[in-house]
Motif scaffolding. Structure first.
Motif, PDB file in Angstrom:
ATOM      1  N   GLY A 176       0.073  -9.562  -6.986  1.00 47.92           N
ATOM      2  CA  GLY A 176       1.302  -9.140  -7.635  1.00 47.92           C
ATOM      3  C   GLY A 176       2.301  -8.604  -6.639  1.00 47.92           C
ATOM      4  N   GLN A 177       2.925  -7.466  -6.971  1.00 52.11           N
ATOM      5  CA  GLN A 177       3.992  -6.911  -6.156  1.00 52.11           C
ATOM      6  C   GLN A 177       3.519  -6.537  -4.756  1.00 52.11           C
ATOM      7  N   LEU A 178       2.270  -6.106  -4.621  1.00 48.90           N
ATOM      8  CA  LEU A 178       1.772  -5.744  -3.291  1.00 48.90           C
ATOM      9  C   LEU A 178       1.759  -6.949  -2.360  1.00 48.90           C
ATOM     10  N   TYR A 179       1.486  -8.133  -2.884  1.00 45.65           N
ATOM     11  CA  TYR A 179       1.490  -9.337  -2.050  1.00 45.65           C
ATOM     12  C   TYR A 179       2.885  -9.926  -1.899  1.00 45.65           C
ATOM     13  N   ASP A 180       3.851  -9.384  -2.635  1.00 44.86           N
ATOM     14  CA  ASP A 180       5.212  -9.884  -2.515  1.00 44.86           C
ATOM     15  C   ASP A 180       6.025  -8.905  -1.663  1.00 44.86           C
ATOM     16  N   THR A 181       6.902  -8.132  -2.232  1.00 42.88           N
ATOM     17  CA  THR A 181       7.690  -7.188  -1.442  1.00 42.88           C
ATOM     18  C   THR A 181       6.806  -6.164  -0.745  1.00 42.88           C
ATOM     19  N   GLY A 182       5.700  -5.797  -1.381  1.00 43.02           N
ATOM     20  CA  GLY A 182       4.796  -4.837  -0.769  1.00 43.02           C
ATOM     21  C   GLY A 182       4.237  -5.287   0.558  1.00 43.02           C
ATOM     22  N   SER A 183       4.139  -6.591   0.758  1.00 40.19           N
ATOM     23  CA  SER A 183       3.641  -7.111   2.022  1.00 40.19           C
ATOM     24  C   SER A 183       4.546  -6.701   3.181  1.00 40.19           C
ATOM     25  N   HIS A 184       5.859  -6.671   2.935  1.00 35.83           N
ATOM     26  CA  HIS A 184       6.796  -6.221   3.964  1.00 35.83           C
ATOM     27  C   HIS A 184       6.569  -4.749   4.301  1.00 35.83           C
ATOM     28  N   PHE A 206      -1.851  -2.677 -13.432  1.00 37.67           N
ATOM     29  CA  PHE A 206      -1.802  -4.135 -13.510  1.00 37.67           C
ATOM     30  C   PHE A 206      -1.009  -4.579 -14.731  1.00 37.67           C
ATOM     31  N   ASP A 207      -0.409  -5.752 -14.613  1.00 42.47           N
ATOM     32  CA  ASP A 207       0.382  -6.307 -15.701  1.00 42.47           C
ATOM     33  C   ASP A 207      -0.428  -7.282 -16.551  1.00 42.47           C
ATOM     34  N   ASP A 208      -1.663  -7.553 -16.136  1.00 40.12           N
ATOM     35  CA  ASP A 208      -2.491  -8.539 -16.835  1.00 40.12           C
ATOM     36  C   ASP A 208      -3.879  -7.972 -17.088  1.00 40.12           C
ATOM     37  N   GLN A 216       2.503  -1.803 -10.014  1.00 36.92           N
ATOM     38  CA  GLN A 216       2.587  -0.517  -9.323  1.00 36.92           C
ATOM     39  C   GLN A 216       1.327  -0.393  -8.456  1.00 36.92           C
ATOM     40  N   ALA A 217       1.501   0.109  -7.245  1.00 36.06           N
ATOM     41  CA  ALA A 217       0.340   0.306  -6.369  1.00 36.06           C
ATOM     42  C   ALA A 217       0.549   1.536  -5.501  1.00 36.06           C
ATOM     43  N   ALA A 218      -0.519   2.324  -5.356  1.00 37.45           N
ATOM     44  CA  ALA A 218      -0.506   3.486  -4.470  1.00 37.45           C
ATOM     45  C   ALA A 218      -1.697   3.367  -3.530  1.00 37.45           C
ATOM     46  N   LEU A 219      -1.439   3.363  -2.229  1.00 41.05           N
ATOM     47  CA  LEU A 219      -2.484   3.165  -1.228  1.00 41.05           C
ATOM     48  C   LEU A 219      -2.561   4.373  -0.309  1.00 41.05           C
TER      49      LEU A 219
END
Length: 334
Positions: A176-184, A206-208, A216-219
């Motif tokens: 999801g978002q972590l692999y998209d904009t979050g990757s940057h 998660f959305d699914d 949303q992700a917090a690392l």
């Protein structure tokens, strides 16, 4: 290499076409072919980039087999990257691949090995490596005794726009978002600090139901050097904002901004004094320009396969941690 560099672009539904327009401003390079499974995308991009009908292809493989190329740009859904990059490298072509380089740690290691054995350029599209603001932050960190605490965050109104697009399909996006904009964001933390990640504890919304597409992700990331980092990625907020704060014993460096263009730099001394360098005339180099420059000069690209391997290793560990509730070890070694 004095002759014209002929570039083929795979995946021209959006970013690929934007990158193609970037080559129009690079002397000695031309977009010679495009490939896309969608006929409408293919035709529109080809018209915009001046690619003849004979050099418009339905597949990456057909373009590699039929076009006379020196280099390719891979701007397709994330899970397609690995096979498409390998196919191009095996034909002896230079490759600019959009992020993430791939969504599997084993595949990332394989590309590092192939890159090490090749004389061609394999560049990854992490554009913060081309930002003088981020580069200056990195130089400030390198001049110190090493970071001990890092925070980073990016927010974006992402999930509503992507839920029914390929980025919302984990079979094509990898997550999801972590692999998209979050990757940057993950890349920026690793590149600016130079730290070696060894463990991740993550929580995600998660959305699914299958818990594959995070919004949303917090690392919390631990590093071999003893530092820790807290990263937050949100794809369900109304504004795009980003920050990276890196602290060491001598103070801190802040990179902050809104939207997708300008970023501001602040430097904090140990006594809390803040210095704000003027950055109005600091221009980002474009990815096409940097890619062509690396090809012509035979030098290492700004963002390498090794950089991308570390990002994939952290990202995959974060997804595992979010699903299991455990802290997960990270091995980013080639």
């Amino acid at each position: 290499m004095d002759e014209q560099i002929r570039v083929g672009i795979t995946g021209v539904g959006g970013l690929g076409t934007d990158l193609g327009r970037g080559f129009e401003h690079v002397e000695g390079a031309t977009v010679a072919a495009v490939a896309d499974v969608d006929a409408g995308n293919r035709a529109a991009a080809a018209e915009a980039l001046g690619v003849p009908v004979a050099d418009r292809y339905e597949s990456h493989e057909a373009m590699l087999a039929g076009a006379d190329l020196d280099a390719v740009v891979v701007a397709t859904p994330h899970t397609l990257h690995y096979e498409q990059v390998v196919a191009a490298m095996e034909r002896g072509l230079h490759v600019l691949c959009e992020k993430p380089l791939c969504t599997d740690v084993g595949h990332a290691r394989d590309l590092v090995e192939r890159d090490d054995a090749s004389e061609r350029v394999l560049m990854v599209g992490y554009q913060r490596h081309l930002s003088p603001v981020y580069a200056t932050a990195r130089e400030r960190v390198e001049a110190g005794d090493g970071p001990n605490y890092v925070t980073a965050e990016v927010t974006q109104d992402w999930i509503e726009a992507q839920r029914d697009a390929w980025r919302g399909d984990p079979d094509r996006s990898g997550g999801g978002q972590l692999y998209d904009t979050g990757s940057h964001l993950v890349d920026a933390v690793l590149w600016v600090t130079g730290l070696t990640p060894v463990a991740v504890n993550a929580r995600m919304v998660f959305d699914d139901d299958a818990e594959r597409v995070d919004k949303q992700a917090a690392l919390n990331v631990e590093f071999a050097e003893g530092a820790v980092a807290s990263l937050a990625v949100s794809g369900d907020t109304p504004r795009t904002r980003e920050h990276l704060h890196v602290w060491d014993d001598e103070g801190a460096v802040y990179v902050e901004g809104e939207g997708w263009s300008r970023r501001e730099l602040s430097v904090l001394d140990a006594d809390g004094t803040v210095t704000v360098p003027g950055t109005d005339d600091w221009e980002w180099e474009s990815k096409p320009a940097a890619f062509v420059e690396c090809i012509r000069e035979g030098r290492e690209p700004p963002a390498t396969a090794r950089d991308a391997l570390a990002v994939t290793a952290v990202t995959e560990a974060a997804y595992e941690s979010a699903r299991t509730g455990d802290t997960v070890d990270v091995d980013s070694s080639p």
